[in-house]
Write a protein that holds these residues in place. Structure first.
Motif, PDB file in Angstrom:
ATOM      1  N   ILE A 175       0.849  -1.195   0.000  1.00 46.25           N
ATOM      2  CA  ILE A 175       0.000   0.000   0.000  1.00 46.25           C
ATOM      3  C   ILE A 175       0.888   1.250   0.000  1.00 46.25           C
ATOM      4  O   ILE A 175       0.600   2.236  -0.693  1.00 46.25           O
ATOM      5  N   GLY A 198       1.715   2.344  -3.244  1.00 44.02           N
ATOM      6  CA  GLY A 198       0.585   2.826  -4.037  1.00 44.02           C
ATOM      7  C   GLY A 198      -0.309   1.726  -4.591  1.00 44.02           C
ATOM      8  O   GLY A 198      -1.127   1.970  -5.473  1.00 44.02           O
ATOM      9  N   GLN A 199      -0.143   0.500  -4.078  1.00 44.59           N
ATOM     10  CA  GLN A 199      -0.936  -0.623  -4.593  1.00 44.59           C
ATOM     11  C   GLN A 199      -2.206  -0.832  -3.762  1.00 44.59           C
ATOM     12  O   GLN A 199      -2.242  -0.485  -2.583  1.00 44.59           O
ATOM     13  N   LYS A 200      -3.204  -1.441  -4.410  1.00 45.96           N
ATOM     14  CA  LYS A 200      -4.411  -1.853  -3.678  1.00 45.96           C
ATOM     15  C   LYS A 200      -4.331  -3.364  -3.458  1.00 45.96           C
ATOM     16  O   LYS A 200      -4.033  -4.121  -4.389  1.00 45.96           O
ATOM     17  N   ALA A 216      -7.130   1.051   1.246  1.00 51.49           N
ATOM     18  CA  ALA A 216      -6.541   0.438   0.053  1.00 51.49           C
ATOM     19  C   ALA A 216      -6.519  -1.085   0.157  1.00 51.49           C
ATOM     20  O   ALA A 216      -5.982  -1.756  -0.709  1.00 51.49           O
TER      21      ALA A 216
END
Ligand code: GDP
Length: 331
Positions: free
Chosen positions: A82, A85-87, A119
């Motif tokens: 996260i 920047g990932q979900k 997220a």
């Protein structure tokens, strides 16, 4: 929108899910898990509609004995991702839920940080009668998470043979977590788990445990050397890390990405996904045929009677299989 509204308006549900609406995702998974035949028909239509939006996530299976640190690892790894920047979606295949209807995995309280993050999406294991049923529903849930825009799907299971194979068969990378210390190493090898693993990660490499973690890692490396790797393009590495301190988490993820790169470069990646799709078709068909045998009381009675005949030695297994297969033919 209520669940029943969604169930009758699949395009609306698909649109909301594609837009990343979490309530829609949760309801879609509930639809997939439902045993009602009208819901199942809607779920099939939904997943088919969303198919072009699936397949994009990094799918990682994670296994290990109770107490090895699966939830701590998923919490730490998930938060790391996260941060990039990932979900992140977390699903589970809990073999005990198939037997008891209970769930020891995927409980949100086990992943304190992730469960508080917007997220992340955490869903406990479905409880659908058989392991095949649980695994099939988890796989559909994974497709729904992908359509909802999740970049990484982590699928957790406990170290029991068949559930590990099921999770390995639905993921791109299968990660086996181990404890530092004696005995555990050989256990993992005996179970055949090491043959499935794309990487072995020895957790709890912190404080006084570090030397023992390194020793365990060396044993696993030696054991892996004598096994033929599943792909000529990937030799499963053995790493140590600490889910508690976060040391080694970034390195662990880097291996997942290295594997992806190597598999893509050699077309093994597409081949693995293709094989999995076909395997899943057959396993779903098998489930369906078996559930047809269970659904009709008259058929059920006849199956039981035939089974008893085989057990008593009055009927050959071949004749019995033929008798049962005839029951499945349309009247
Ligand atoms: P699970 O049953 O596999 O999900 O294991 P948990 O994540 O619940 O962890 C079991 C226990 O091990 C808990 O008390 C954790 O705090 C502890 N634990 C997990 N990861 C680590 C680690 O990296 N280092 C240490 N020292 N303890 C850990």
């Amino acid at each position: 929108m209520s669940r029943s509204q969604f169930a009758s308006d699949i395009p609306a549900l698909a649109a909301a899910l594609r837009a990343g609406n979490r309530a829609a995702l949760a309801q879609a998974i509930t639809l997939v898990e439902s045993r009602r035949s009208d819901h199942q028909a809607s779920a099939r239509e939904l997943v088919q509609q969303l198919l072009p939006d699936t397949g994009k996530a990094v799918r990682v299976g994670i296994t290990g004995s109770p107490g090895v640190g699966k939830s701590t690892t998923i919490d730490a790894l998930g938060m790391y991702l996260i941060g990039l920047g990932q979900k992140v979606a977390v699903l589970a295949v809990d073999p005990s839920s198939a037997r008891t209807g209970g769930s020891i995995l995927g409980d949100k309280t086990r992943m304190a940080q992730l469960s508080a993050s917007d997220a992340a999406f955490i869903r406990p294991s479905p409880s659908a009668g058989t392991l095949g049923g649980v695994a099939a529903k988890t796989r559909e849930a994974m497709l729904l998470c992908e359509a909802a825009g999740f970049d990484v799907v982590l699928v957790e299971t406990v170290g029991i043979g068949q559930s590990e194979t099921a999770v390995c068969d639905m993921t791109d990378f299968f990660l086996a977590l181990m404890l530092p210390g004696a005995g555990d190493e050989l256990q993992g090898i005996k179970k055949g788990l090491v043959e499935l693993a794309d990487m072995i990660a020895v957790n709890k490499a912190d404080g006084d445990n570090i030397p023992r973690a390194n020793a365990a890692a060396a044993e696993y490396r030696a054991a892996l050397h004598i096994l033929a790797p599943r792909s000529e393009h990937w030799h499963p590495p053995v790493v140590t890390y600490s889910a508690l301190t976060g040391d080694g988490i970034a390195g662990l993820w880097q291996k997942v990405l290295d594997h992806r790169k190597a598999m893509n470069a050699s077309s093994d990646f597409a081949a693995r996904r293709r094989e999995q799709q076909v395997k899943w078709m057959w396993s779903m068909l098998e489930e369906r045929l078996k559930s047809r045998l269970r659904a009709d009381p008259a058929i059920r009675a006849k199956v039981r009677q035939t089974e008893a005949g085989v057990a008593d030695g009055r009927m050959t297994p071949a004749l019995a299989a033929d008798t049962i297969a005839r029951l499945l033919e349309a009247p």
